[in-house]
Design a protein around this motif. Structure first.
Motif, short mmCIF file in Angstrom:
data_model
loop_
_atom_site.label_atom_id
_atom_site.label_comp_id
_atom_site.label_asym_id
_atom_site.label_seq_id
_atom_site.Cartn_x
_atom_site.Cartn_y
_atom_site.Cartn_z
N LEU A 96 5.43 -6.97 -3.85
CA LEU A 96 6.15 -6.38 -4.98
C LEU A 96 7.65 -6.63 -4.91
CD1 LEU A 96 4.17 -3.03 -5.28
CD2 LEU A 96 3.76 -5.25 -6.36
N ASP A 97 8.15 -6.92 -3.72
CA ASP A 97 9.59 -7.13 -3.61
C ASP A 97 10.02 -8.52 -4.05
OD1 ASP A 97 8.41 -8.45 -1.55
OD2 ASP A 97 9.85 -7.86 -0.02
N ALA A 98 9.06 -9.38 -4.32
CA ALA A 98 9.40 -10.77 -4.62
C ALA A 98 9.49 -11.04 -6.12
CB ALA A 98 8.36 -11.70 -4.00
N ILE A 99 9.16 -10.05 -6.93
CA ILE A 99 9.11 -10.29 -8.37
C ILE A 99 10.50 -10.56 -8.95
CG2 ILE A 99 8.55 -9.22 -10.60
CD1 ILE A 99 6.32 -7.69 -9.15
N ALA A 100 11.48 -9.85 -8.43
CA ALA A 100 12.82 -9.97 -9.00
C ALA A 100 13.37 -11.38 -8.84
CB ALA A 100 13.76 -8.96 -8.37
N LYS A 102 11.60 -14.11 -7.44
CA LYS A 102 10.56 -15.13 -7.31
C LYS A 102 10.51 -15.74 -5.91
CE LYS A 102 9.60 -14.62 -11.65
NZ LYS A 102 10.65 -13.55 -11.75
N GLN A 105 11.19 -11.73 -0.07
CA GLN A 105 12.32 -11.17 0.65
C GLN A 105 11.89 -10.72 2.04
OE1 GLN A 105 15.38 -11.32 -0.89
NE2 GLN A 105 14.09 -12.48 -2.30
N PHE A 138 -0.19 -0.90 -12.87
CA PHE A 138 0.72 -1.78 -12.13
C PHE A 138 2.07 -1.08 -11.93
CE2 PHE A 138 3.57 -5.70 -12.22
CZ PHE A 138 3.35 -6.00 -10.89
N LEU A 142 4.14 -0.14 -8.40
CA LEU A 142 5.54 -0.45 -8.10
C LEU A 142 6.31 0.83 -7.78
CD1 LEU A 142 5.90 -3.06 -10.93
CD2 LEU A 142 6.63 -3.53 -8.59
N SER A 143 6.11 1.83 -8.60
CA SER A 143 6.79 3.10 -8.38
C SER A 143 6.36 3.73 -7.06
CB SER A 143 6.50 4.03 -9.55
OG SER A 143 7.06 5.29 -9.34
N GLU A 145 5.48 2.19 -4.39
CA GLU A 145 6.16 1.49 -3.30
C GLU A 145 7.58 2.03 -3.15
OE1 GLU A 145 5.30 -0.64 -1.05
OE2 GLU A 145 7.30 -1.16 -0.30
N ILE A 146 8.24 2.28 -4.25
CA ILE A 146 9.60 2.84 -4.19
C ILE A 146 9.57 4.21 -3.52
CG2 ILE A 146 11.50 3.74 -5.61
CD1 ILE A 146 10.81 1.50 -7.63
#
Lengths: 255, 255
Positions: A96-100, A102, A105, A138, A142-143, A145-146
């Motif tokens: 999920l951290d890679a979406i911003a 691409k 991280q 989805f 994401l939320s 994970e935050i």
DNA sequence: CGAACGATTGATTTTCATCAAGACCGGTGG
DNA sequence: CCACCGGTCTTGATGAAAATCAATCGTTCG
């Protein structure tokens, strides 16, 4: 891991425990749409123990959900410091951290033999547009994970070693129980990894576990832990007794 | 904050700097759709200094973007420990952690007089379904928050006080510069808040800042800081010199 | 078997929190 | 205008928590 294991993607594969399918089900896709979804999924790609699902910095190929096994996610900086940001169990979403950007991280490594199911971000987002419930699910991932990260930050920022470890044990136990295994008897990651996750040294982890063992709150056998007294464990997770909490600087709770 | 300030929601409001509109623009909505979007937005709701946008535990009403001012986001646990998870500047999304549970997991407080623009989650998700670029942008925001948190965890988990503070200054400077202000001269949050964000005591923050001032790397005047030597500051952010980094336990970088 | 890896335990050091006291505001009200 | 007060910053002295260093031991796996 430059040459990863072969990728299987057969539409006929049965993948009953696939995290992605569970997702489709909870999004109330009908049989036809679920099948269509299923066809977009790369099923149970195996990740051998101690190999990488991906390195930090590599381009995002697909988003994965853990299908089986156990993995860890690690970030690092220039001068070699690293921090485990999460342990990944079946059903957990991975990149999920890679979406911003691409790009990944963080690196993800299999702690034991594992497998993942994947779907391309583009196709996932197409499905999201088509199926609002799916999209919402989805967003909840994401939320979620935050939220996990925020709780983790609270541990790292203000809690003492013992409290971090106790809370880790309790939270780990919960997550394992949620997957149908025993909440009181399970396998732990190695001390080095627990230490990195908790921002401690491995010696401190060892000492704290030993202390809990001596008080007969847990029992240890190699990597296996048995929680013998959950209540006593929970007691230890609060430093209420030892350290009078300073007056609040903020009102945290609702009025 | 049980009785917040009145909410203005006039379709004719001009809100040129609205973070949400910038979002619409970068999602390439055409004029008509952008106007429709605009009508769904609660524009520039004011949040007075030291008041709450919302408390932890309260139900999620709408998602906000900071329009003006400066806020902080705080989580806490039962026994009064709290941790600032983020400082919020204009354009920053605010309640991303509340989507999973529909309740705020953190409190958000205005550090100075601020205003926010809001939209309901339901309507936002409807737009996401309609406009793929818009949806993707939303996903990038969520993913970006996860990245921020992971970097923060790295600070909290493995870095020493000086390094945390230096990196905080550099990152804060960058964020301010990205909003068109001076990267070398700006106002800091109070030490207490910096300390909470960095998992340190306020005395340590004070001492480290004093040390940087004595070395003429920064200058301080009340809440204002001037960065006099960015390069020297960056040097300090790496503990390369002082502390030989231990051999990597993982390969973080791509092969 | 031996080598590599991990856990344990003790001794020592370091960093940072805590405690404490004083200074420096900025605002309020006499 | 000045005194006072609450909130914040600074600085020093002290102590505690945990890192580091180091040695040993058990296991696992070629």
């Amino acid at each position: 891991m430059t040459n990863g294991p072969p990728i299987t993607n057969q539409a006929n594969d049965k993948c009953p425990n696939c995290g992605l399918l569970a997702w489709a089900q909870s999004s109330q896709l009908d049989a036809h749409d679920a099948a269509r979804f299923n066809n977009l999924i790369t099923h149970h790609r195996p990740i051998e123990k101690n190999t990488y699902l991906h390195h930090a910095g590599s381009p995002l190929e697909s988003l994965h959900v853990v299908h089986s096994g156990f993995l860890k996610s690690i970030i690092g900086n220039e001068d070699g410091k690293e921090q485990i940001t999460g342990f990944l169990m079946p059903g957990d979403p991975v990149e999920l951290d890679a979406i911003a950007s691409k790009r990944h991280q963080s690196g993800v490594i299999a702690v034991e033999d594992s497998s993942v199911c994947g779907i391309s971000l583009v196709q996932l987002e197409q499905l999201c547009c088509e199926f609002p419930a799916f999209q919402h699910h989805f967003h909840q991932l994401l939320s979620g994970e935050i939220n996990h990260d925020h709780r983790h930050m609270l541990w790292l920022g203000v809690m003492h070693a013992e409290e971090r470890i106790v809370r880790f044990l309790l939270s780990f136990s919960e997550r394992i129980a949620a997957r149908g295994y025993s909440a009181t008897q399970f396998k732990l990651p190695k001390h080095q990894d627990i230490a990195s996750y908790l921002g401690l040294s491995l010696e401190t982890v060892s000492r704290e576990l030993t202390s809990l063992r001596k008080d007969e709150i847990i029992a240890l056998d190699h990597y296996y832990i048995q929680i013998k007294n959950v209540d006593a464990l929970k007691q230890r997770s609060s430093s209420f007794e030892k350290r009078r909490s300073p007056p609040h600087t903020h009102d945290i709770l609702p009025p």
